[in-house]
Design an enzyme around this catalytic site. Structure first.
Site, PDB file in Angstrom:
ATOM      1  N   ASP A  82       0.801  -1.248   0.074  1.00  0.00           N
ATOM      2  CA  ASP A  82       0.045   0.094  -0.102  1.00  0.00           C
ATOM      3  C   ASP A  82       0.994   1.339  -0.086  1.00  0.00           C
ATOM      4  O   ASP A  82       0.559   2.342   0.350  1.00  0.00           O
ATOM      5  CB  ASP A  82      -1.004   0.059   1.299  1.00  0.00           C
ATOM      6  CG  ASP A  82      -0.107  -0.301   2.440  1.00  0.00           C
ATOM      7  OD1 ASP A  82       0.969  -0.523   2.448  1.00  0.00           O
ATOM      8  OD2 ASP A  82      -0.969  -0.131   3.836  1.00  0.00           O
ATOM      9  N   HIS A 103      23.478  11.926 -18.513  1.00  0.00           N
ATOM     10  CA  HIS A 103      22.527  11.642 -17.527  1.00  0.00           C
ATOM     11  C   HIS A 103      22.755  10.890 -16.308  1.00  0.00           C
ATOM     12  O   HIS A 103      22.202   9.914 -15.971  1.00  0.00           O
ATOM     13  CB  HIS A 103      21.146  11.152 -18.192  1.00  0.00           C
ATOM     14  CG  HIS A 103      20.565  12.014 -19.299  1.00  0.00           C
ATOM     15  ND1 HIS A 103      19.552  11.627 -19.896  1.00  0.00           N
ATOM     16  CD2 HIS A 103      20.556  13.385 -19.197  1.00  0.00           C
ATOM     17  CE1 HIS A 103      19.186  12.695 -20.798  1.00  0.00           C
ATOM     18  NE2 HIS A 103      19.706  13.747 -20.342  1.00  0.00           N
ATOM     19  N   ASP A 133      23.841  19.374 -12.603  1.00  0.00           N
ATOM     20  CA  ASP A 133      22.759  19.662 -13.242  1.00  0.00           C
ATOM     21  C   ASP A 133      21.544  19.507 -12.199  1.00  0.00           C
ATOM     22  O   ASP A 133      21.143  18.299 -12.141  1.00  0.00           O
ATOM     23  CB  ASP A 133      22.773  18.791 -14.369  1.00  0.00           C
ATOM     24  CG  ASP A 133      21.583  19.367 -15.206  1.00  0.00           C
ATOM     25  OD1 ASP A 133      20.546  19.962 -14.805  1.00  0.00           O
ATOM     26  OD2 ASP A 133      21.479  19.109 -16.508  1.00  0.00           O
ATOM     27  N   ASP A 171      15.976  24.632 -14.221  1.00  0.00           N
ATOM     28  CA  ASP A 171      17.147  23.762 -14.670  1.00  0.00           C
ATOM     29  C   ASP A 171      18.210  24.283 -14.924  1.00  0.00           C
ATOM     30  O   ASP A 171      18.537  25.107 -15.751  1.00  0.00           O
ATOM     31  CB  ASP A 171      16.740  23.184 -16.100  1.00  0.00           C
ATOM     32  CG  ASP A 171      17.440  22.158 -16.770  1.00  0.00           C
ATOM     33  OD1 ASP A 171      18.349  21.632 -16.183  1.00  0.00           O
ATOM     34  OD2 ASP A 171      17.087  21.903 -18.030  1.00  0.00           O
ATOM     35  N   HIS A 227      24.888  17.063 -27.935  1.00  0.00           N
ATOM     36  CA  HIS A 227      23.402  17.330 -27.402  1.00  0.00           C
ATOM     37  C   HIS A 227      22.896  18.862 -28.043  1.00  0.00           C
ATOM     38  O   HIS A 227      24.056  19.757 -28.520  1.00  0.00           O
ATOM     39  CB  HIS A 227      22.878  17.399 -26.046  1.00  0.00           C
ATOM     40  CG  HIS A 227      23.785  17.976 -25.198  1.00  0.00           C
ATOM     41  ND1 HIS A 227      23.567  19.677 -25.067  1.00  0.00           N
ATOM     42  CD2 HIS A 227      24.774  17.864 -24.321  1.00  0.00           C
ATOM     43  CE1 HIS A 227      24.351  20.048 -24.180  1.00  0.00           C
ATOM     44  NE2 HIS A 227      25.111  18.958 -23.550  1.00  0.00           N
ATOM     45  N   HIS A 252      16.131  23.630 -24.571  1.00  0.00           N
ATOM     46  CA  HIS A 252      14.682  23.159 -24.753  1.00  0.00           C
ATOM     47  C   HIS A 252      13.850  24.213 -24.143  1.00  0.00           C
ATOM     48  O   HIS A 252      14.250  25.052 -23.268  1.00  0.00           O
ATOM     49  CB  HIS A 252      14.772  21.823 -24.163  1.00  0.00           C
ATOM     50  CG  HIS A 252      15.297  21.787 -22.875  1.00  0.00           C
ATOM     51  ND1 HIS A 252      14.709  22.113 -21.740  1.00  0.00           N
ATOM     52  CD2 HIS A 252      16.450  21.297 -22.323  1.00  0.00           C
ATOM     53  CE1 HIS A 252      15.301  21.751 -20.467  1.00  0.00           C
ATOM     54  NE2 HIS A 252      16.633  21.208 -20.810  1.00  0.00           N
ATOM     55  N   HIS A 293      11.649  19.477 -19.594  1.00  0.00           N
ATOM     56  CA  HIS A 293      11.764  19.200 -21.275  1.00  0.00           C
ATOM     57  C   HIS A 293      10.167  19.702 -21.509  1.00  0.00           C
ATOM     58  O   HIS A 293       9.643  18.857 -21.627  1.00  0.00           O
ATOM     59  CB  HIS A 293      12.243  18.186 -21.662  1.00  0.00           C
ATOM     60  CG  HIS A 293      13.467  17.900 -21.562  1.00  0.00           C
ATOM     61  ND1 HIS A 293      14.271  16.926 -21.966  1.00  0.00           N
ATOM     62  CD2 HIS A 293      14.394  18.759 -21.079  1.00  0.00           C
ATOM     63  CE1 HIS A 293      15.546  16.891 -21.472  1.00  0.00           C
ATOM     64  NE2 HIS A 293      15.827  18.145 -20.841  1.00  0.00           N
ATOM     65  N   GLU A 310      22.106  25.754 -22.576  1.00  0.00           N
ATOM     66  CA  GLU A 310      22.971  24.830 -22.079  1.00  0.00           C
ATOM     67  C   GLU A 310      24.021  24.088 -22.929  1.00  0.00           C
ATOM     68  O   GLU A 310      24.157  22.964 -23.256  1.00  0.00           O
ATOM     69  CB  GLU A 310      22.246  23.945 -21.485  1.00  0.00           C
ATOM     70  CG  GLU A 310      21.155  23.090 -22.380  1.00  0.00           C
ATOM     71  CD  GLU A 310      20.374  21.935 -21.547  1.00  0.00           C
ATOM     72  OE1 GLU A 310      21.159  21.298 -20.839  1.00  0.00           O
ATOM     73  OE2 GLU A 310      19.315  22.218 -21.347  1.00  0.00           O
ATOM     74  N   TYR A 329      32.351  17.633 -23.515  1.00  0.00           N
ATOM     75  CA  TYR A 329      32.522  16.300 -22.992  1.00  0.00           C
ATOM     76  C   TYR A 329      33.813  15.551 -23.829  1.00  0.00           C
ATOM     77  O   TYR A 329      33.438  15.043 -24.621  1.00  0.00           O
ATOM     78  CB  TYR A 329      31.233  15.596 -23.020  1.00  0.00           C
ATOM     79  CG  TYR A 329      29.918  16.399 -22.545  1.00  0.00           C
ATOM     80  CD1 TYR A 329      29.726  16.625 -21.268  1.00  0.00           C
ATOM     81  CD2 TYR A 329      29.329  16.863 -23.681  1.00  0.00           C
ATOM     82  CE1 TYR A 329      28.637  17.145 -20.730  1.00  0.00           C
ATOM     83  CE2 TYR A 329      28.548  17.713 -23.279  1.00  0.00           C
ATOM     84  CZ  TYR A 329      28.033  18.189 -21.806  1.00  0.00           C
ATOM     85  OH  TYR A 329      26.949  18.811 -21.541  1.00  0.00           O
ATOM     86  N   ARG A 389      29.297  21.679 -18.669  1.00  0.00           N
ATOM     87  CA  ARG A 389      28.194  22.285 -19.039  1.00  0.00           C
ATOM     88  C   ARG A 389      27.596  23.434 -18.333  1.00  0.00           C
ATOM     89  O   ARG A 389      28.109  23.415 -16.934  1.00  0.00           O
ATOM     90  CB  ARG A 389      26.843  21.047 -18.863  1.00  0.00           C
ATOM     91  CG  ARG A 389      25.557  21.526 -19.630  1.00  0.00           C
ATOM     92  CD  ARG A 389      24.632  20.584 -19.987  1.00  0.00           C
ATOM     93  NE  ARG A 389      24.199  19.683 -18.861  1.00  0.00           N
ATOM     94  CZ  ARG A 389      24.657  18.764 -18.460  1.00  0.00           C
ATOM     95  NH1 ARG A 389      25.431  17.934 -19.307  1.00  0.00           N
ATOM     96  NH2 ARG A 389      24.344  17.997 -17.381  1.00  0.00           N
ATOM     97  N   GLU A 430      24.363  25.801 -17.804  1.00  0.00           N
ATOM     98  CA  GLU A 430      23.039  26.067 -18.300  1.00  0.00           C
ATOM     99  C   GLU A 430      22.197  27.103 -17.407  1.00  0.00           C
ATOM    100  O   GLU A 430      22.323  27.187 -16.089  1.00  0.00           O
ATOM    101  CB  GLU A 430      22.607  24.467 -17.944  1.00  0.00           C
ATOM    102  CG  GLU A 430      20.814  24.425 -18.085  1.00  0.00           C
ATOM    103  CD  GLU A 430      20.375  23.284 -18.136  1.00  0.00           C
ATOM    104  OE1 GLU A 430      20.539  22.518 -17.258  1.00  0.00           O
ATOM    105  OE2 GLU A 430      19.142  22.945 -18.949  1.00  0.00           O
TER     106      GLU A 430
HETATM  107  N1  GLY Z   1      18.462  18.447 -16.670  1.00  0.00           N
HETATM  108  C1  GLY Z   1      17.700  18.013 -17.927  1.00  0.00           C
HETATM  109  C2  GLY Z   1      18.452  19.005 -19.052  1.00  0.00           C
HETATM  110  O1  GLY Z   1      19.275  19.826 -18.887  1.00  0.00           O
HETATM  111  O2  GLY Z   1      18.066  18.836 -20.203  1.00  0.00           O
HETATM  112 MN    MN Z   2      18.196  21.337 -19.608  1.00  0.00          MN
HETATM  113 MN    MN Z   3      19.741  20.503 -17.199  1.00  0.00          MN
END
Ligand code: GLY
Ligand code: MN
Ligand code: MN
Length: 437
Positions: free
Chosen positions: A40, A243, A260, A271, A350, A354, A361, A384, A388, A405, A407
């Site tokens: 439960d 990721h 991140d 983000d 990448h 976004h 996203h 971002e 790498y 990165r 962002e």
């Molecule tokens: N944290 C996911 C991205 O940066 O897209």
């Molecule tokens: Mn992002």
């Molecule tokens: Mn991110």
């Protein structure tokens, strides 16, 4: 602008807007189901973003029906009050209070959904609902349609057009109103403090999860519901796993740490990524790559303004990164040649950002009529760029295992853009000063 829950009127306005788009059709939107973890015990509950955007209603087992046409109406189905269950699981709003609290025209217990839905669909030209998202839901929708079709000899017609309602709501959600922007600004501010705290907590010998705990502490102590996505706390070579969410490794002097992470505040995501030296000082190769990513981000930001196509800022970032990769002897050839061949993708695989909103996203098409979508004020996006560097033939050893990165969250404004997250240290000098003992 304030950072609290939007007014009932803003939810009503969204429902009216969707009702207009339906013409005489009817929309049926369920919230997300609860998911059992075992026995439960359930996974932490998170409502469906579309449903919550249109209602502000946060309980599971709820369905919103919007009837279009000259007299639009909204009907909410939700869990009935139940003192015995509320003792265990918390208060329920119940249909009666839902009408006044959420400004819907009618509300009914959720167990009446199958009985009432056919009548709500009768004589409507179209049905708008999420299609293909959940097989159980698709089957129920078919059941309601068939129930209406069975009444055809009494003169009733069933909707003969089935549309995915998400497309219309996606478009509404893409451009944020002032209330939403206030919430996003607040989410960003909490996440900025979390990054500042995490940066000071990082030190050789501590573990990635200890730094993650600092982020979570700051999110929660400021009232954020949860992280908007699993936090990435990636020391050294782990930063080259895009990721990486294990967050179990020890931090080493001389490595960079990539974080991140962003919280969710009142249903809105932030983000942010920052990359900094565990020991507080960048080495020369780390600094070279860091400055390059930062320059790419700065070039990208200049391209964010109304009417600019969405891809413009990615293209600007790539151009700067490629120039720098050639200068650092990580790529060979001309800038245009390396962009054309895609050789840079072994270091930058990448896109540069976004949409950001209720989902990290977020929803909304990136192309319109086959072309990159022009930006308009009220859109929110991330910027971002990263690099790498994994070991490989002709990759200078000094750069091996460096992952970076940077962002930020950015709102498109009538005159250009505003960065929501620049309170988190970002220049080499600011990072080193922030981390200095
Ligand atoms: N944290 C996911 C991205 O940066 O897209
Ligand atoms: Mn992002
Ligand atoms: Mn991110």
């Amino acid at each position: 602008m304030n950072s609290s829950v939007p007014s009932l009127k803003s939810f009503q306005a969204r429902r009216r807007k969707l009702a207009r788009a339906l013409a005489g059709g009817v929309a049926v939107l369920p919230t997300a189901p609860e998911r059992a973890r075992n026995a439960d015990t359930h996974y932490p509950y998170r409502w469906d973003s579309h449903f919550h955007y249109l209602t502000g209603f946060h309980e599971p087992d709820a369905v919103l029906v919007i009837l279009g046409g000259p007299q639009p109406r909204s009907v909410l189905f939700c869990r009935p009050r139940d003192p015995a269950l509320e003792l265990w699981d918390g208060m329920r709003v119940g249909p009666r209070a839902a009408v006044s609290r959420y400004g819907v025209d009618e509300a009914w217990p959720i167990d009446q959904l199958d009985r009432r839905l056919p009548a709500l669909l009768a004589n409507r030209p179209s049905l708008h609902t999420p299609i293909g998202a959940d097989a159980g839901w698709d089957a129920r929708v078919t059941g309601w349609l068939n129930a209406v079709r069975r009444q055809v000899r009494s003169g009733v017609t069933a909707p003969d057009t089935l549309c995915d309602v998400r497309q219309a709501v996606n478009e509404m959600r893409l451009v944020k109103d002032a209330g939403e922007l206030a919430l996003m600004k607040h989410a960003a501010a909490i996440s900025v403090s979390a990054h500042c705290r995490a940066m000071r907590a990082a030190a050789p010998g501590r573990y990635e999860f200890e730094v993650e705990a600092e982020l979570l502490h700051e999110f929660r102590r400021n009232g954020a519901e949860a992280p908007a996505y699993p936090s990435i706390v990636a020391g050294g070579a782990n930063a080259c796993i895009l990721h990486y969410v294990e967050n179990r490794a020890p931090l080493r002097a001389g490595d960079l740490l990539l974080i991140d992470a962003g919280c969710e505040w009142q249903g809105y995501a932030s983000d942010i990524t920052r990359t900094f030296p565990v020991g507080g000082r960048f080495s020369a190769p780390q600094r070279d790559l860091y400055q390059l990513v930062l320059a790419a981000q700065q070039a990208a930001l200049t391209r964010i303004k109304p009417r600019a196509p969405f891809t413009a800022y990615h293209e600007a970032a790539v151009r700067v990164l490629v120039r720098g990769l050639i200068d650092l002897k990580l790529c060979r050839g001309s800038v245009d040649g390396v962009i054309e061949s895609g050789d840079y993708r072994q270091f930058y695989m990448h896109r540069t950002g976004h949409w950001l909103g209720r989902d990290v996203h977020d929803v909304g098409d990136y192309t319109v009529g086959g072309r990159s979508r022009p930006l308009v004020p009220g859109m929110v996006l991330t910027v971002e760029p990263g690099l790498y560097v994994r070991p490989g033939p002709k990759v200078p050893k000094a750069f091996h295992h460096i992952g970076i990165r940077i962002e930020d969250d950015v709102v498109v404004t009538p005159s250009g853009h505003r960065v929501l997250t620049d309170g988190a240290p970002k220049s080499v000098a600011d990072i080193e000063a922030w981390m200095a003992p």
